[in-house]
Enzyme design. Structure first.
Site, PDB file in Angstrom:
ATOM      1  CE  LYS A  67     -40.798 -32.646 -46.487  1.00 14.70           C
ATOM      2  NZ  LYS A  67     -39.574 -33.435 -46.718  1.00 14.70           N
ATOM      3  CE  LYS A 103     -39.238 -43.024 -47.034  1.00 20.14           C
ATOM      4  NZ  LYS A 103     -39.856 -42.477 -45.821  1.00 20.14           N
ATOM      5  CB  THR A 187     -40.098 -39.419 -36.167  1.00 12.76           C
ATOM      6  OG1 THR A 187     -39.776 -38.676 -37.351  1.00 12.76           O
ATOM      7  CG2 THR A 187     -40.900 -40.638 -36.545  1.00 12.76           C
ATOM      8  CG  ASN A 218     -34.303 -39.711 -35.856  1.00 15.36           C
ATOM      9  OD1 ASN A 218     -35.531 -39.685 -35.773  1.00 15.36           O
ATOM     10  ND2 ASN A 218     -33.578 -38.612 -35.753  1.00 15.36           N
ATOM     11  CB  SER A 356     -40.324 -32.519 -42.943  1.00 10.00           C
ATOM     12  OG  SER A 356     -39.158 -33.266 -42.723  1.00 10.00           O
TER      13      SER A 356
HETATM   14  P1  NAD Z   1     -32.511 -45.280 -38.266  1.00  5.42           P
HETATM   15  O1  NAD Z   1     -31.643 -45.748 -39.347  1.00  5.42           O
HETATM   16  O2  NAD Z   1     -32.098 -44.085 -37.483  1.00  5.42           O
HETATM   17  O3  NAD Z   1     -32.785 -46.470 -37.212  1.00  5.42           O
HETATM   18  C1  NAD Z   1     -33.256 -47.742 -37.564  1.00  5.42           C
HETATM   19  C2  NAD Z   1     -33.037 -48.651 -36.353  1.00  5.42           C
HETATM   20  O4  NAD Z   1     -33.666 -49.909 -36.577  1.00  5.42           O
HETATM   21  C3  NAD Z   1     -31.563 -48.941 -36.063  1.00  5.42           C
HETATM   22  O5  NAD Z   1     -31.364 -48.897 -34.655  1.00  5.42           O
HETATM   23  C4  NAD Z   1     -31.400 -50.370 -36.567  1.00  5.42           C
HETATM   24  O6  NAD Z   1     -30.336 -51.060 -35.910  1.00  5.42           O
HETATM   25  C5  NAD Z   1     -32.747 -50.931 -36.195  1.00  5.42           C
HETATM   26  N1  NAD Z   1     -33.112 -52.176 -36.870  1.00  5.42           N
HETATM   27  C6  NAD Z   1     -32.992 -52.533 -38.158  1.00  5.42           C
HETATM   28  N2  NAD Z   1     -33.453 -53.786 -38.348  1.00  5.42           N
HETATM   29  C7  NAD Z   1     -33.889 -54.229 -37.147  1.00  5.42           C
HETATM   30  C8  NAD Z   1     -34.482 -55.436 -36.676  1.00  5.42           C
HETATM   31  N3  NAD Z   1     -34.734 -56.448 -37.492  1.00  5.42           N
HETATM   32  N4  NAD Z   1     -34.800 -55.520 -35.359  1.00  5.42           N
HETATM   33  C9  NAD Z   1     -34.567 -54.507 -34.514  1.00  5.42           C
HETATM   34  N5  NAD Z   1     -34.021 -53.346 -34.899  1.00  5.42           N
HETATM   35  C10 NAD Z   1     -33.677 -53.209 -36.190  1.00  5.42           C
HETATM   36  O7  NAD Z   1     -33.942 -45.055 -38.934  1.00  5.42           O
HETATM   37  P2  NAD Z   1     -35.160 -44.171 -38.403  1.00  5.42           P
HETATM   38  O8  NAD Z   1     -35.087 -42.865 -39.080  1.00  5.42           O
HETATM   39  O9  NAD Z   1     -35.243 -44.250 -36.931  1.00  5.42           O
HETATM   40  O10 NAD Z   1     -36.368 -44.962 -39.067  1.00  5.42           O
HETATM   41  C11 NAD Z   1     -36.952 -46.102 -38.443  1.00  5.42           C
HETATM   42  C12 NAD Z   1     -38.351 -46.308 -39.037  1.00  5.42           C
HETATM   43  O11 NAD Z   1     -39.133 -45.128 -38.797  1.00  5.42           O
HETATM   44  C13 NAD Z   1     -38.379 -46.520 -40.560  1.00  5.42           C
HETATM   45  O12 NAD Z   1     -39.437 -47.379 -40.891  1.00  5.42           O
HETATM   46  C14 NAD Z   1     -38.674 -45.124 -41.104  1.00  5.42           C
HETATM   47  O13 NAD Z   1     -39.266 -45.154 -42.387  1.00  5.42           O
HETATM   48  C15 NAD Z   1     -39.654 -44.645 -40.037  1.00  5.42           C
HETATM   49  N6  NAD Z   1     -39.774 -43.186 -39.983  1.00  5.42           N
HETATM   50  C16 NAD Z   1     -38.697 -42.398 -39.751  1.00  5.42           C
HETATM   51  C17 NAD Z   1     -38.879 -41.020 -39.738  1.00  5.42           C
HETATM   52  C18 NAD Z   1     -37.727 -40.079 -39.448  1.00  5.42           C
HETATM   53  O14 NAD Z   1     -37.985 -38.872 -39.368  1.00  5.42           O
HETATM   54  N7  NAD Z   1     -36.517 -40.552 -39.245  1.00  5.42           N
HETATM   55  C19 NAD Z   1     -40.132 -40.456 -39.980  1.00  5.42           C
HETATM   56  C20 NAD Z   1     -41.225 -41.310 -40.187  1.00  5.42           C
HETATM   57  C21 NAD Z   1     -41.031 -42.675 -40.198  1.00  5.42           C
END
Ligand code: NAD
Length: 427
Positions: A67, A103, A187, A218, A356
């Protein structure tokens, strides 16, 4: 060579030094089980053919189908996807889910694509990998720059190829397309439940606690919104273009509404505006946000944000890792020695994969739950695992990360052991 993956493996080695288990376990968790590289041809709107590089790494399936999310980002490469698949393996075990870890990703800047190009690319990824995924083999989900709309396209492409509706193949789908209520915010919500549980043990009250959040996507947005609702002071927010700061506190919901309303949504899915365009607040750059004098620093963007190069400037005494791998190994050690608490990714962001899992259960059974029920199940599971990890860290005098790895790896080791290890076969 020092890669993200070799750095990630150091946490495993540390955890293994505290558990008395067979060498077989370390060997099994050193290499991904299956790595697939694909090229994805996409006809662009102007008639050109572009070919994109896609990845899927299925790290370990000892405990169940693999997953893990799919990332669209210009910096996606095999090292990053492998590391993320390894963390998913540990995380699913930490959360006690019947899954292994995987992944996927595509090396692309999705914000440069039109809506139709983005849809073709998303469907192309599934066509390239259709034999690798399935509700009982490998189940993708959203990650950076992918969301429910993209998951909906991908699920539909899969159904069309196999000529059957199997919604459990992908999670994070739109609610109207057999997604789960509560998945969108899961999350951030899970990270808040974890933080609240930790705060309870430390006698920390939200209203006296100032938080800076790096990453307003997100995960970061929903965390900030929900944290404000329970009384925490969100004093800084940032995204890839920069950040904002206000000593009096920010309202994440209002800022997200502004961000969405003020600018066009490119490719339908991406907001091209930034929090740093909020004229009412002091603007700061990304580095400044990490170094603010706040109580809690929340990292919700990408990996490797705190390293040996900037760790000495971090003033927060608590770091909540919502992103995967935002603190590198060396910085992690320095923070631990400085008595800074890091609530680690494999616990703090497990809310996403837990919901999920709940979506997958609903898809597999055809019985759908109300949002309250989903959140209750998420909360109960996370709090139980968090309590175990906090207790373990105390008992063994180790960091929360090492405790989380000990907890997760023990579950994986239990499953491997049931199949027989060297000790068993040697009699
Ligand atoms: P997303 O694409 O919705 O958001 C990412 C955000 O980070 C955006 O606002 C982007 O502008 C910002 N960003 C990128 N580079 C940056 C920087 N250098 N400084 C400041 N902000 C920056 O992605 P997401 O789903 O929110 O995921 C964010 C993190 O959380 C990732 O590491 C992802 O693996 C982890 N994560 C997400 C989920 C999920 O369900 N979406 C679950 C577990 C972990």
């Amino acid at each position: 060579m020092n890669t993200i993956f070799s750095d990630a493996q150091r946490h495993l080695e540390t955890a293994l030094s505290y558990i008395d288990i067979s060498d077989d376990i370390e060997k099994r968790l050193k290499y991904p089980k299956r790595t697939t590289l694909v090229s994805i041809p996409v006809r662009m709107d102007d008639g050109r053919l572009e070919v994109f590089q896609g990845y899927r790494v299925q790290f370990d399936n000892t405990r169940g189908p693999t997953k893990g999310g799919i990332r669209f980002h210009p910096k996606v490469d095999l090292d990053e996807v492998t590391s993320l698949s390894f963390w998913m393996t540990i995380k699913c075990a930490v959360a006690g889910l019947p899954f292994g870890g995987a992944k996927g990703g595509i090396t692309v800047d999705p914000k440069t694509l039109s809506r139709l190009e983005l849809e073709r690319l998303s469907r192309g990824y599934i066509r390239a990998l259709v034999d690798m995924i399935g509700p009982n083999t490998d189940i993708p989900a959203p990650d950076v720059n992918t969301n429910s709309t993209i998951m909906g396209w991908m699920a539909e492409e899969y159904f069309e190829i196999i000529r059957e509706q199997r919604p459990g193949v992908i999670t994070g789908k739109p609610v109207y397309l057999n997604g789960s209520l509560g998945r969108e915010a899961a999350t951030g919500q899970g990270a808040l439940y974890t933080l609240m549980q930790w705060a309870k043990l430390q006698d920390i009250t939200p209203k006296n606690t100032r938080i800076a959040v790096q990453g307003f996507g997100n995960a970061g947005y929903h965390f900030a919104r929900l944290a404000k609702q329970v009384g925490f002071n969100i004093v800084a927010l940032s995204d890839s273009k920069g950040g904002i700061f206000s000593n009096d506190g920010l309202d994440p919901e209002r800022i997200m509404n502004h961000k969405k309303n003020r600018h066009e949504l490119k490719a339908m899915l991406y907001c091209d505006s930034s929090v740093c365009e909020e004229a009412d607040y002091e603007t700061i750059d990304n580095e400044e946000l990490l170094e603010l004098d706040v109580d809690i620093l929340v990292l919700a963007a990408l990996e490797n944000q705190i390293s040996e190069n900037n760790v000495s400037n971090v003033k927060a005494k608590v770091i909540l890792e919502i992103a995967n791998g935002p603190v590198n190994g060396k910085a992690d050690e320095i923070l631990y020695n400085n008595n800074t608490t890091v609530i680690p990714d494999v616990l703090a962001n497990a809310g996403g994969v837990i919901v999920s899992y709940l979506e997958w259960v609903q898809n597999q059974t055809g019985l759908y739950w109300e949002e309250d029920e989903v959140n209750e199940r998420l909360k109960n599971r996370l709090i139980k695992e968090a309590e175990t990890i906090f207790r373990l860290a105390n008992e063994k005098s180790v960091s929360l990360r090492t405790a989380a790895y000990i907890h997760g790896v023990s579950r994986i080791a239990g499953a491997i052991k049931e199949k027989g290890t060297r000790e068993y076969f040697q009699g």
